[in-house]
Design a protein around this motif. Structure first.
Motif, PDB file in Angstrom:
ATOM      1  N   ALA A 356       0.885  -1.426  -0.449  1.00 35.96           N
ATOM      2  CA  ALA A 356      -0.698   0.002  -0.351  1.00 35.96           C
ATOM      3  C   ALA A 356       0.626   1.598  -0.169  1.00 35.96           C
ATOM      4  O   ALA A 356       1.683   1.104   0.262  1.00 35.96           O
ATOM      5  CB  ALA A 356      -0.314  -0.047   0.669  1.00 35.96           C
ATOM      6  N   HIS A 357       0.768   2.037  -0.549  1.00 34.28           N
ATOM      7  CA  HIS A 357       1.229   3.888  -1.057  1.00 34.28           C
ATOM      8  C   HIS A 357       0.267   4.709  -0.700  1.00 34.28           C
ATOM      9  O   HIS A 357      -0.681   4.735  -1.382  1.00 34.28           O
ATOM     10  CB  HIS A 357       2.147   3.495  -1.882  1.00 34.28           C
ATOM     11  N   PHE A 358       0.658   5.737   0.327  1.00 39.02           N
ATOM     12  CA  PHE A 358      -0.578   6.839   0.656  1.00 39.02           C
ATOM     13  C   PHE A 358       0.163   8.054   0.479  1.00 39.02           C
ATOM     14  O   PHE A 358       0.920   8.284   0.695  1.00 39.02           O
ATOM     15  CB  PHE A 358      -0.980   6.032   1.656  1.00 39.02           C
ATOM     16  N   THR A 388      -2.961  10.595  11.704  1.00 38.82           N
ATOM     17  CA  THR A 388      -4.095  10.257  11.266  1.00 38.82           C
ATOM     18  C   THR A 388      -4.374   8.754  11.471  1.00 38.82           C
ATOM     19  O   THR A 388      -2.814   8.417  12.070  1.00 38.82           O
ATOM     20  CB  THR A 388      -4.252  10.629   9.727  1.00 38.82           C
ATOM     21  N   ILE A 389      -4.983   8.522  11.906  1.00 41.10           N
ATOM     22  CA  ILE A 389      -5.375   6.777  11.803  1.00 41.10           C
ATOM     23  C   ILE A 389      -6.048   5.961  10.563  1.00 41.10           C
ATOM     24  O   ILE A 389      -6.953   6.499  10.449  1.00 41.10           O
ATOM     25  CB  ILE A 389      -6.354   6.799  13.454  1.00 41.10           C
ATOM     26  N   TRP A 390      -5.673   4.466  10.547  1.00 40.43           N
ATOM     27  CA  TRP A 390      -5.972   3.743   8.873  1.00 40.43           C
ATOM     28  C   TRP A 390      -6.379   2.529   9.504  1.00 40.43           C
ATOM     29  O   TRP A 390      -5.633   1.689   9.889  1.00 40.43           O
ATOM     30  CB  TRP A 390      -4.610   4.108   8.159  1.00 40.43           C
ATOM     31  N   ASP A 391      -6.654   1.868   8.936  1.00 43.73           N
ATOM     32  CA  ASP A 391      -6.884   0.586   8.777  1.00 43.73           C
ATOM     33  C   ASP A 391      -7.040  -0.173   7.014  1.00 43.73           C
ATOM     34  O   ASP A 391      -7.965   0.174   6.460  1.00 43.73           O
ATOM     35  CB  ASP A 391      -8.999   0.173   9.481  1.00 43.73           C
ATOM     36  N   LEU A 392      -5.888  -0.683   6.716  1.00 43.55           N
ATOM     37  CA  LEU A 392      -5.975  -0.972   5.396  1.00 43.55           C
ATOM     38  C   LEU A 392      -6.792  -2.255   4.847  1.00 43.55           C
ATOM     39  O   LEU A 392      -6.615  -2.761   4.008  1.00 43.55           O
ATOM     40  CB  LEU A 392      -4.369  -1.561   5.297  1.00 43.55           C
ATOM     41  N   SER A 393      -7.558  -2.816   5.975  1.00 46.86           N
ATOM     42  CA  SER A 393      -8.400  -3.573   5.693  1.00 46.86           C
ATOM     43  C   SER A 393      -9.893  -3.145   5.239  1.00 46.86           C
ATOM     44  O   SER A 393     -10.215  -3.843   4.217  1.00 46.86           O
ATOM     45  CB  SER A 393      -8.930  -4.174   6.618  1.00 46.86           C
ATOM     46  N   LEU A 394      -9.820  -2.098   4.838  1.00 43.79           N
ATOM     47  CA  LEU A 394     -11.057  -1.107   4.434  1.00 43.79           C
ATOM     48  C   LEU A 394     -11.256  -1.036   2.846  1.00 43.79           C
ATOM     49  O   LEU A 394      -9.746  -0.623   2.865  1.00 43.79           O
ATOM     50  CB  LEU A 394     -10.843   0.130   4.978  1.00 43.79           C
ATOM     51  N   GLU A 395     -12.510  -0.792   2.350  1.00 41.99           N
ATOM     52  CA  GLU A 395     -13.004  -0.745   0.894  1.00 41.99           C
ATOM     53  C   GLU A 395     -13.744   0.024   0.725  1.00 41.99           C
ATOM     54  O   GLU A 395     -14.642  -0.254   1.919  1.00 41.99           O
ATOM     55  CB  GLU A 395     -12.861  -1.988  -0.341  1.00 41.99           C
ATOM     56  N   ARG A 396     -13.799   1.382  -0.074  1.00 42.72           N
ATOM     57  CA  ARG A 396     -14.857   1.737  -0.649  1.00 42.72           C
ATOM     58  C   ARG A 396     -15.965   0.561  -0.869  1.00 42.72           C
ATOM     59  O   ARG A 396     -16.058  -0.006  -1.927  1.00 42.72           O
ATOM     60  CB  ARG A 396     -14.841   2.763  -1.442  1.00 42.72           C
ATOM     61  N   ASP A 397     -17.281   0.927   0.234  1.00 44.82           N
ATOM     62  CA  ASP A 397     -18.361   0.281  -0.979  1.00 44.82           C
ATOM     63  C   ASP A 397     -19.359   1.500  -0.322  1.00 44.82           C
ATOM     64  O   ASP A 397     -20.542   1.964   0.345  1.00 44.82           O
ATOM     65  CB  ASP A 397     -19.054  -0.533   0.154  1.00 44.82           C
ATOM     66  N   THR A 398     -20.053   1.361  -2.121  1.00 49.78           N
ATOM     67  CA  THR A 398     -20.909   3.213  -2.566  1.00 49.78           C
ATOM     68  C   THR A 398     -22.119   2.978  -1.538  1.00 49.78           C
ATOM     69  O   THR A 398     -22.718   4.017  -1.551  1.00 49.78           O
ATOM     70  CB  THR A 398     -20.681   3.261  -3.747  1.00 49.78           C
ATOM     71  N   GLU A 399     -22.813   1.233  -1.692  1.00 47.51           N
ATOM     72  CA  GLU A 399     -23.961   1.153  -0.938  1.00 47.51           C
ATOM     73  C   GLU A 399     -24.298   1.856   0.067  1.00 47.51           C
ATOM     74  O   GLU A 399     -25.184   1.757   0.688  1.00 47.51           O
ATOM     75  CB  GLU A 399     -24.533   0.053  -1.720  1.00 47.51           C
ATOM     76  N   GLU A 400     -23.368   0.841   0.820  1.00 48.40           N
ATOM     77  CA  GLU A 400     -22.909   1.020   2.441  1.00 48.40           C
ATOM     78  C   GLU A 400     -23.301   2.749   2.685  1.00 48.40           C
ATOM     79  O   GLU A 400     -23.241   2.819   4.001  1.00 48.40           O
ATOM     80  CB  GLU A 400     -21.991   0.288   3.027  1.00 48.40           C
ATOM     81  N   GLU A 401     -21.719   2.715   2.016  1.00 45.63           N
ATOM     82  CA  GLU A 401     -21.870   4.301   2.199  1.00 45.63           C
ATOM     83  C   GLU A 401     -22.494   5.644   2.102  1.00 45.63           C
ATOM     84  O   GLU A 401     -23.415   6.513   2.786  1.00 45.63           O
ATOM     85  CB  GLU A 401     -21.007   5.135   1.530  1.00 45.63           C
ATOM     86  N   ALA A 402     -23.529   5.060   1.101  1.00 42.35           N
ATOM     87  CA  ALA A 402     -25.164   6.051   0.558  1.00 42.35           C
ATOM     88  C   ALA A 402     -25.993   6.383   1.848  1.00 42.35           C
ATOM     89  O   ALA A 402     -26.204   6.483   2.347  1.00 42.35           O
ATOM     90  CB  ALA A 402     -26.007   5.432  -1.189  1.00 42.35           C
ATOM     91  N   GLU A 403     -25.737   4.786   2.088  1.00 42.29           N
ATOM     92  CA  GLU A 403     -27.093   3.959   3.562  1.00 42.29           C
ATOM     93  C   GLU A 403     -26.449   4.971   4.680  1.00 42.29           C
ATOM     94  O   GLU A 403     -27.265   5.625   5.747  1.00 42.29           O
ATOM     95  CB  GLU A 403     -27.064   2.357   4.250  1.00 42.29           C
ATOM     96  N   PHE A 404     -25.293   5.076   5.058  1.00 46.73           N
ATOM     97  CA  PHE A 404     -24.651   5.852   6.467  1.00 46.73           C
ATOM     98  C   PHE A 404     -24.901   7.557   5.993  1.00 46.73           C
ATOM     99  O   PHE A 404     -25.392   7.993   7.136  1.00 46.73           O
ATOM    100  CB  PHE A 404     -23.306   5.493   6.673  1.00 46.73           C
ATOM    101  N   ARG A 405     -24.553   8.032   5.127  1.00 43.70           N
ATOM    102  CA  ARG A 405     -25.222   9.295   4.906  1.00 43.70           C
ATOM    103  C   ARG A 405     -25.966   8.623   4.957  1.00 43.70           C
ATOM    104  O   ARG A 405     -27.095  10.177   5.303  1.00 43.70           O
ATOM    105  CB  ARG A 405     -25.061   9.739   3.299  1.00 43.70           C
ATOM    106  N   ALA A 406     -27.219   8.616   4.955  1.00 45.19           N
ATOM    107  CA  ALA A 406     -28.815   8.764   4.286  1.00 45.19           C
ATOM    108  C   ALA A 406     -29.584   8.983   6.176  1.00 45.19           C
ATOM    109  O   ALA A 406     -29.784   9.740   6.536  1.00 45.19           O
ATOM    110  CB  ALA A 406     -29.477   7.870   4.366  1.00 45.19           C
ATOM    111  N   LYS A 407     -28.547   7.653   7.370  1.00 46.37           N
ATOM    112  CA  LYS A 407     -28.364   8.031   8.324  1.00 46.37           C
ATOM    113  C   LYS A 407     -27.727   9.317   9.282  1.00 46.37           C
ATOM    114  O   LYS A 407     -29.014   9.498   9.799  1.00 46.37           O
ATOM    115  CB  LYS A 407     -27.687   6.367   8.815  1.00 46.37           C
TER     116      LYS A 407
END
Length: 442
Positions: A356-358, A388-407
């Motif tokens: 990984a590289h950030f 900053t704190i990072w979790d390298l196991s995470l991936e972007r999930d657009t559906e779950e993110e949209a649900e979270f934004r709605a909440k």
């Protein structure tokens, strides 16, 4: 299904409309209106605006100083163990000063006690229920905390005279009262600070006046064999008392413990073509350590096989300032660069080791540390005044993110280009910040 960046939503520095409004009320005043995630180096403040932190993002946040500026500090391991689930907490530490005059420098041995905080839900219930006015509750909690003297932290400090500035300080894993310092005088010194730590352990509720006294105390060992000053130093987590120190002249020396002192090998390890910036022992192999350098490489050394590196990896295009060897996944090593980037390498695949590289941070990386709790998480600090704190196991999930934004409704007002691995961002300067339950060093 990968998780979204929902945890990053908690790090929401806020804007107050006028400085006079913030200064005339509480130090933690919060502006009305929707919150916005602040991006240092990207966003700009308008005239009359200032940043305010969101208290909901922290279990505990407190700043303190020990006098002069410090380039290095370390947490002193105690008998309270790694998992600390109940407040109040107590923290012991050591730090080395960078005073304006060499004669004014000291090692600060400190105890921070009565650290109180609150456990918080990942998503505030009020946000899910549609009530977005969480600031009033937070402000009232903070006002109650300021009124109640019993909740204030207590800092006890002992000052131990040190010749010259302290470039780096490290406490021994097995015997935490033994500390090593790298001085700008070119000397590496080992100290027994047990008397000062014992005094702190017995200290009462109020800080004593003698905190201002600089105590004269002789080091156990002084090594003057380095040809230049340095910053790299590390105690072995597996062999009690074993130490390595590296200097700006490309040399690394091995310290082997004796019954009451150390033998330092005068014949150094040499393999880098520029200054050795950081060193770290393997968490699983007693004879293996890693180094990083201004030459952009990370090297792996075996003390049994000579003075040349066993492995050398070109990790960055600029100076490699710091490294951290993962204690839970020992094949992984993280590195931080002078250009603001940080990387993770898998030592099992040397030819293609980059995992990984950030390039999130805007200035040089100053420290990096893997979590002792989760193999995929690490903390990074930078000269851009961010932790900053990072979790390298995470991936972007657009559906779950949209649900979270709605909440979360308008509270999820975060940029779309934040890395999904970014969990948390803290911005601060001029003092040491202790972030309860986010501090990765055990």
């Amino acid at each position: 299904m990968g998780r979204t960046i929902k945890k990053a939503r908690k790090a929401k520095p806020k804007k107050s409309k006028k400085k006079t409004e913030a200064s005339s009320s509480s130090n933690h005043a919060v502006a009305s209106g929707p919150a916005k995630v602040w991006q240092p180096g990207v966003d700009a403040l308008e005239d009359g605006e200032e940043l305010q932190f969101d208290p909901e993002a922290y279990n505990y946040l407190r700043g303190f100083g020990i006098g002069w500026s410090c380039l290095s500090f370390d947490v002193v391991r105690d008998q309270l163990r790694l998992v600390r689930s109940e407040f109040p907490h107590t923290l012991y530490g050591v730090a080395g000063t960078q005073a304006e005059k060499a004669s004014l420098n000291y090692i600060g041995v400190f105890k921070l006690s009565n650290i109180n905080g609150k456990k918080r839900e990942p998503i505030p219930a009020s946000a899910v229920d549609g009530d977005t006015d969480v600031d009033s509750d937070s402000s009232s909690d903070e006002e109650d905390e300021e009124i109640n003297e019993d909740t204030k932290p207590i800092l006890h400090l002992k000052k131990v005279a040190h010749a010259g500035c302290v470039n780096r300080i490290r406490s021994m894993t097995q015997k935490p009262h033994i500390c090593a310092t790298w001085g700008d005088t070119g000397h590496v010194q080992v100290w027994d600070l047990s008397s000062f730590l014992n005094s702190l352990a017995e200290s009462g509720a109020s800080a004593p006046k003698e905190d201002d006294i600089i105590h004269k105390h002789l080091p156990m060992k002084v090594f003057s064999g380095h040809k230049d000053e340095g910053y790299a130093i590390d105690w072995s987590p597996l062999v009690t008392g074993r130490l390595v120190s590296g200097d700006c002249n490309k040399c690394i020396h091995l310290w082997e413990p004796t019954s009451n002192n150390w033998n330092v090998d005068a014949n150094p390890f040499v393999g880098h073509t520029a200054s050795v910036e950081d060193l770290q022992w393997s968490p699983t192999e007693a004879d293996i350590f890693a180094s990083c350098s201004v030459d952009g490489t990370i090297s792996i050394w075996d003390v049994r096989t000579g003075k040349k590196p066993s492995i050398s990896v070109k990790a960055h295009k600029a100076d490699v300032n710091v490294i951290s060897w993962n204690r839970l996944a020992s094949c992984m090593i993280a590195s931080g660069c002078d250009d603001g980037s940080f990387s993770v390498h898998d030592l099992r695949s040397i030819q293609d080791s980059l995992v990984a590289h950030f390039e999130y941070h805007k200035k040089a990386i100053t420290s990096i540390e893997w979590s002792p709790h989760e193999a995929s998480s690490l903390a990074v600090t930078s000269e851009d005044h961010q932790l900053t704190i990072w979790d390298l196991s995470l991936e972007r999930d657009t559906e779950e993110e949209a649900e979270f934004r709605a909440k979360m409704k308008e509270q999820a007002n975060a940029p779309d280009d934040l890395p999904p691995q970014l969990l948390f961002a803290h911005q601060g300067r001029f003092c040491v910040h202790i972030i309860a339950e986010q501090l990765f060093h055990p």
